[in-house]
Design a protein around this motif. Structure first.
Motif, PDB file in Angstrom:
ATOM      1  N   ARG A   1       0.831  -1.196   0.000  1.00  0.00           N
ATOM      2  CA  ARG A   1       0.000   0.000   0.000  1.00  0.00           C
ATOM      3  C   ARG A   1       0.868   1.250   0.000  1.00  0.00           C
ATOM      4  O   ARG A   1       1.903   1.306   0.654  1.00  0.00           O
ATOM      5  N   ILE A   2       0.441   2.252  -0.716  1.00  0.00           N
ATOM      6  CA  ILE A   2       1.080   3.562  -0.631  1.00  0.00           C
ATOM      7  C   ILE A   2       0.346   4.341   0.449  1.00  0.00           C
ATOM      8  O   ILE A   2      -0.886   4.427   0.403  1.00  0.00           O
ATOM      9  N   PRO A   3       1.043   4.888   1.436  1.00  0.00           N
ATOM     10  CA  PRO A   3       0.322   5.585   2.504  1.00  0.00           C
ATOM     11  C   PRO A   3      -0.392   6.821   1.979  1.00  0.00           C
ATOM     12  O   PRO A   3       0.162   7.587   1.194  1.00  0.00           O
ATOM     13  N   ASN A   4      -1.628   6.988   2.419  1.00  0.00           N
ATOM     14  CA  ASN A   4      -2.448   8.101   1.945  1.00  0.00           C
ATOM     15  C   ASN A   4      -2.260   9.277   2.884  1.00  0.00           C
ATOM     16  O   ASN A   4      -3.139   9.632   3.653  1.00  0.00           O
ATOM     17  N   VAL A   5      -1.069   9.906   2.829  1.00  0.00           N
ATOM     18  CA  VAL A   5      -0.831  11.067   3.688  1.00  0.00           C
ATOM     19  C   VAL A   5      -0.432  12.247   2.828  1.00  0.00           C
ATOM     20  O   VAL A   5       0.316  12.116   1.861  1.00  0.00           O
ATOM     21  N   ALA A   6      -0.949  13.409   3.192  1.00  0.00           N
ATOM     22  CA  ALA A   6      -0.604  14.623   2.466  1.00  0.00           C
ATOM     23  C   ALA A   6       0.800  15.041   2.853  1.00  0.00           C
ATOM     24  O   ALA A   6       1.206  14.871   4.004  1.00  0.00           O
ATOM     25  N   PRO A   7       1.551  15.599   1.923  1.00  0.00           N
ATOM     26  CA  PRO A   7       2.881  16.087   2.247  1.00  0.00           C
ATOM     27  C   PRO A   7       2.790  17.296   3.170  1.00  0.00           C
ATOM     28  O   PRO A   7       1.780  17.998   3.198  1.00  0.00           O
TER      29      PRO A   7
ATOM     30  N   TYR B   1     -12.705   3.422   2.384  1.00  0.00           N
ATOM     31  CA  TYR B   1     -11.630   3.882   1.503  1.00  0.00           C
ATOM     32  C   TYR B   1     -10.560   2.803   1.387  1.00  0.00           C
ATOM     33  O   TYR B   1     -10.126   2.455   0.287  1.00  0.00           O
TER      34      TYR B   1
ATOM     35  N   ALA C   1      -4.847  15.931  -5.345  1.00  0.00           N
ATOM     36  CA  ALA C   1      -4.954  16.777  -4.155  1.00  0.00           C
ATOM     37  C   ALA C   1      -3.692  17.593  -3.916  1.00  0.00           C
ATOM     38  O   ALA C   1      -3.765  18.736  -3.482  1.00  0.00           O
ATOM     39  N   ASP C   2      -2.513  17.017  -4.184  1.00  0.00           N
ATOM     40  CA  ASP C   2      -1.276  17.661  -3.759  1.00  0.00           C
ATOM     41  C   ASP C   2      -0.623  18.495  -4.843  1.00  0.00           C
ATOM     42  O   ASP C   2       0.443  19.062  -4.604  1.00  0.00           O
ATOM     43  N   HIS C   3      -1.213  18.557  -6.046  1.00  0.00           N
ATOM     44  CA  HIS C   3      -0.483  19.314  -7.056  1.00  0.00           C
ATOM     45  C   HIS C   3      -0.397  20.772  -6.631  1.00  0.00           C
ATOM     46  O   HIS C   3      -1.328  21.340  -6.059  1.00  0.00           O
ATOM     47  N   GLU C   4       0.768  21.346  -6.903  1.00  0.00           N
ATOM     48  CA  GLU C   4       1.061  22.682  -6.402  1.00  0.00           C
ATOM     49  C   GLU C   4       0.263  23.721  -7.152  1.00  0.00           C
ATOM     50  O   GLU C   4       0.210  23.711  -8.379  1.00  0.00           O
ATOM     51  N   VAL C   5      -0.316  24.666  -6.421  1.00  0.00           N
ATOM     52  CA  VAL C   5      -0.905  25.843  -7.053  1.00  0.00           C
ATOM     53  C   VAL C   5       0.103  26.972  -6.876  1.00  0.00           C
ATOM     54  O   VAL C   5       0.336  27.423  -5.759  1.00  0.00           O
TER      55      VAL C   5
ATOM     56  N   THR D   1      -4.999   5.485  -4.297  1.00  0.00           N
ATOM     57  CA  THR D   1      -4.247   6.543  -3.612  1.00  0.00           C
ATOM     58  C   THR D   1      -3.357   7.370  -4.538  1.00  0.00           C
ATOM     59  O   THR D   1      -3.375   8.600  -4.447  1.00  0.00           O
TER      60      THR D   1
ATOM     61  N   TRP E   1      -5.626  20.756  -2.892  1.00  0.00           N
ATOM     62  CA  TRP E   1      -6.621  20.288  -1.932  1.00  0.00           C
ATOM     63  C   TRP E   1      -6.001  20.273  -0.560  1.00  0.00           C
ATOM     64  O   TRP E   1      -4.965  19.649  -0.415  1.00  0.00           O
TER      65      TRP E   1
ATOM     66  N   ASP F   1      -9.274   0.959  -1.839  1.00  0.00           N
ATOM     67  CA  ASP F   1      -7.885   1.201  -2.219  1.00  0.00           C
ATOM     68  C   ASP F   1      -7.115  -0.102  -2.357  1.00  0.00           C
ATOM     69  O   ASP F   1      -6.315  -0.277  -3.269  1.00  0.00           O
TER      70      ASP F   1
ATOM     71  N   PRO G   1      -0.948  23.553  -1.724  1.00  0.00           N
ATOM     72  CA  PRO G   1      -1.591  22.385  -2.339  1.00  0.00           C
ATOM     73  C   PRO G   1      -2.983  22.746  -2.861  1.00  0.00           C
ATOM     74  O   PRO G   1      -3.652  23.612  -2.310  1.00  0.00           O
TER      75      PRO G   1
ATOM     76  N   ARG H   1      -3.749  11.367  -4.590  1.00  0.00           N
ATOM     77  CA  ARG H   1      -2.679  12.245  -4.094  1.00  0.00           C
ATOM     78  C   ARG H   1      -2.200  13.189  -5.187  1.00  0.00           C
ATOM     79  O   ARG H   1      -1.893  14.344  -4.946  1.00  0.00           O
TER      80      ARG H   1
END
Lengths: 172, 263, 223
Positions: free
Chosen positions: B20-26, C6, C23-27, C16, B39, C10, B37, C20
């Motif tokens: 699994r890839i951990p689902n954590v935001a940087p 989820y 959600a995480d792409h830089e603005v 995931t 989101w 997943d 970011p 990710r």
């Protein structure tokens, strides 16, 4: 040598795949496209013309005729009663005018106003037209009365679509 | 199946890796400078703006009812057509003598074709690396000129329409057009007192069925009393009906009394 | 509970990485109005999409009452607007939204043009964007007829007469759109089909391509 054969087999299979795919696409799309463009290919009748009587019935004085026009719009068929003022011009051709006033769409009548004899007169706002449907400048309408397409066959007069009257307005 | 990693394990017999890839935001510190970011940070701002906009939009829909003019009537020769506002500049272009008549191809194909074709191919027509609008004056200049042209044509079309047709009938405001003619009853026969009035039947029809210019009167008694009808016959009724068509007082009275009985 | 659901999905589909990435792409700073107010010009694309969503939803719901038939279209629009609860709002959203989406798209196009964002490597996305613009105009033209009132009828008639003046293909294009000699029952049915199925399908495909290309390439850099 063997490598070349392998490429040609792959190429062959690719062509075969494209061919089959093309057939599948064509087989699906052809009927649908033909279905969609049918109205475009159907001969447009140009509107049926309706017989309104013998040509000899009409003189140089405008005469009112009523006729029924059958219109077919796909699955809707309807009948509408139309009116035309018909007269023979000096050169023997026929002029058939629509009685719809070009001002606001009331109905004009021939020779009904004692003040303006020998003219088409609209009761709504005193619009006037001369015997050829030319609007009298200074009265409300700004265009001449529309006319019907005419055709003479076997001595009978046929009226067709309403077309604009090219004659300009006149001073009177 | 070229890339079969012998060591990789999968979920069951699927191709989804078991690891699994951990689902954590940087961490926010991972974002350089003032970037953030998408989101949830940026999207929240966008949605807040959208929420304000949506409220305004809903208020607009309630306060300005969508226009609906009378039912389409192909015989209504008095109706002045007007396209939706964003087509007005094309519509106006075709009114000019150099883009109509014999030159209509110029107005319908050539000018719009060049304009939209150039817009479509802009990346190749303006291929230089410079991005600043001010440093590529030709592209920016042509665009600005086109904008001025479009705004002018749209304004000219509206202005002309309002000048020639001050009534709101064609302008899109609702309820302005005359009430649509009620369905005429083909079996209805008007009395002789009606058919004798040439001036009435020329617009309202031999049997009061109405025309494009005038309403159906077969049930006029439901709406007006005899006195009101007499009043309308004498003085007319805007926008179309003229008054004073019948001069004889007695005839008006009899006709009005007859019409008031039609229910 | 949500977390468990989820994880369950997943484990089977490995969602995931996709999530990710979204959600995480830089603005970057230069498009963020919080840092430079003038960056609000970068919002028009998003607003266009927002209104497009409103258009699709309100359009879907309008078809619950609307009937594309010359005898009933007008009556059904009148009914849904005046008799159905919130009909004014739903039709209003679709009617005014149609204008608003054109305005937003116009502003978005101008922003992209004047910031030179259509240049290499983003040429394809510009072309797709222009195609979206044309599809939207087509949606506007076909949708205008559907209420079958006088405004709609005569505007369409004029529009089709203009189309007819195009040399060679004009008369065919007109016959294809009109579906007969006159603007009538067949025209309305056709315009309904084009407005509700053909153009939205094209629009969704083009929008998908537009967004995938933006995610691939990222937004254009600062000037």
């Amino acid at each position: 040598m063997s490598e070349k054969r392998e490429i040609s087999r792959r190429t062959f299979l690719n062509y075969a795949l494209m061919g089959t795919g093309g057939f599948l696409a064509a087989g699906m799309i052809t009927p649908m496209v033909r279905f969609a463009i049918d109205p475009m290919l159907k001969a447009t009748g140009g509107g049926d013309k309706v017989a309104v009587g013998s040509v000899d019935d009409f003189g140089s004085e405008p005469k009112r005729v009523e006729f029924k026009l059958h219109t077919k719009d796909g699955w809707y068929e309807s009948e509408s009663t139309l009116v035309a003022w018909v007269r023979k011009l000096d050169d023997g051709s026929i002029l058939a005018l629509s009685p719809i006033c070009k001002h606001l769409g009331c109905t004009v009548d021939w020779n009904i106003s004692p003040d303006h004899p020998e003219q088409y007169f609209c009761q709504c706002h005193m619009g006037r037209y001369n015997i050829d449907g030319q609007n009298v400048i200074g009265t409300p309408p700004l265009k001449s009365l529309d006319m019907y397409e005419t055709e003479i066959k076997d001595g009978k007069l046929y009226l067709g679509k309403i077309i604009p009257n090219p004659r300009p307005g006149v001073e009177m | 199946m070229a890339k079969h990693d012998k060591d990789a394990t999968f979920v069951g017999d699927s191709r989804v890796p078991a690891k699994r890839i951990p689902n954590v935001a940087p961490s926010y510190s991972d974002f350089p400078g003032k970037s953030e970011p998408f989101w949830p940070n940026f999207l929240l701002k966008e949605w807040m703006v959208a929420a304000v906009g949506l409220v305004g939009f809903l208020v607009l829909t309630v306060s300005h009812e969508s226009p609906l003019t009378a039912k389409a009537n192909p015989n209504d020769t008095s109706f002045v057509p007007l396209p939706d506002w964003y087509f007005l500049f094309l519509y106006q272009l075709l009114k000019y003598p150099w883009a109509s008549g014999d030159w209509v191809v110029l107005g319908t194909v050539i000018i719009p074709g060049i304009a939209f074709g150039a817009l479509l191919l802009a990346p190749w027509l303006d291929a230089g690396p410079e991005r600043r609008a001010i440093r590529r004056p030709i592209a920016s200049g042509i665009m600005l000129l086109s904008l001025v042209g479009i705004f002018y044509l749209t304004w000219a079309a509206m202005d002309e329409h309002h000048r020639n047709h001050p009534s709101p009938a064609g302008g899109g405001s609702h309820g302005a057009a005359p009430a649509p003619a009620e369905e005429a009853d083909p079996a209805f026969k008007a009395a002789d007192i009606w058919t004798a009035q040439q001036s009435c039947i020329s617009c309202h029809g031999n049997n009061m069925e109405g025309t494009a210019a005038a309403p159906n009167l077969q049930k006029v008694g439901e709406k007006y009393s005899a006195e009101e009808i007499a009043e309308i016959i004498k003085n007319g009724k805007p926008p179309l009906m003229p008054g004073g068509m019948i001069k004889d007082e007695q005839a008006i009275k009899e006709l009005a009394e007859y019409m008031a009985t039609l229910k | 509970m949500l977390q468990k659901m989820y994880d369950w999905v997943d484990e089977r589909l490995n969602i995931t990485p996709m999530w990710r990435d979204l959600a995480d792409h830089e603005v970057p700073e230069h498009v963020n109005p919080a840092h430079h107010f003038s960056a609000f010009v970068y919002c028009f694309g998003g607003l266009t999409f927002f209104i497009t969503v409103i258009q699709i939803l309100s359009g879907m719901f309008l078809t619950m009452y609307y009937v594309p038939d010359i005898n009933n279209a007008y009556e059904s629009v009148k009914y849904l607007q005046n008799e159905v609860a919130f009909g004014v709002i739903v039709r209003g959203m679709h009617h005014w939204g149609a204008s608003l989406v054109i305005v937003m798209m116009f502003l978005h196009t101008l922003r992209v043009f004047f910031t030179g964002s259509y240049k290499k490597p983003r040429e394809m996305n510009w072309v797709v964007g222009m195609l979206i613009f044309f599809v939207m105009l087509g949606l506007g033209f076909t949708g205008y007829l559907l209420p079958w009132d006088n405004t709609a009828y005569f505007a369409t008639k004029v529009g089709l007469e203009i189309a007819q003046t195009v040399p060679l293909i004009g008369p065919y294009a007109k016959a294809l759109l009109t579906g007969g000699d006159i603007v009538g029952a067949q025209t309305l049915a056709r315009f309904f089909a084009i407005h509700v199925f053909f153009l939205p399908a094209a629009l969704l495909g083009l929008l998908g391509a537009h967004f995938i290309m933006i995610r691939r390439q990222g937004i254009s850099g600062p000037l």
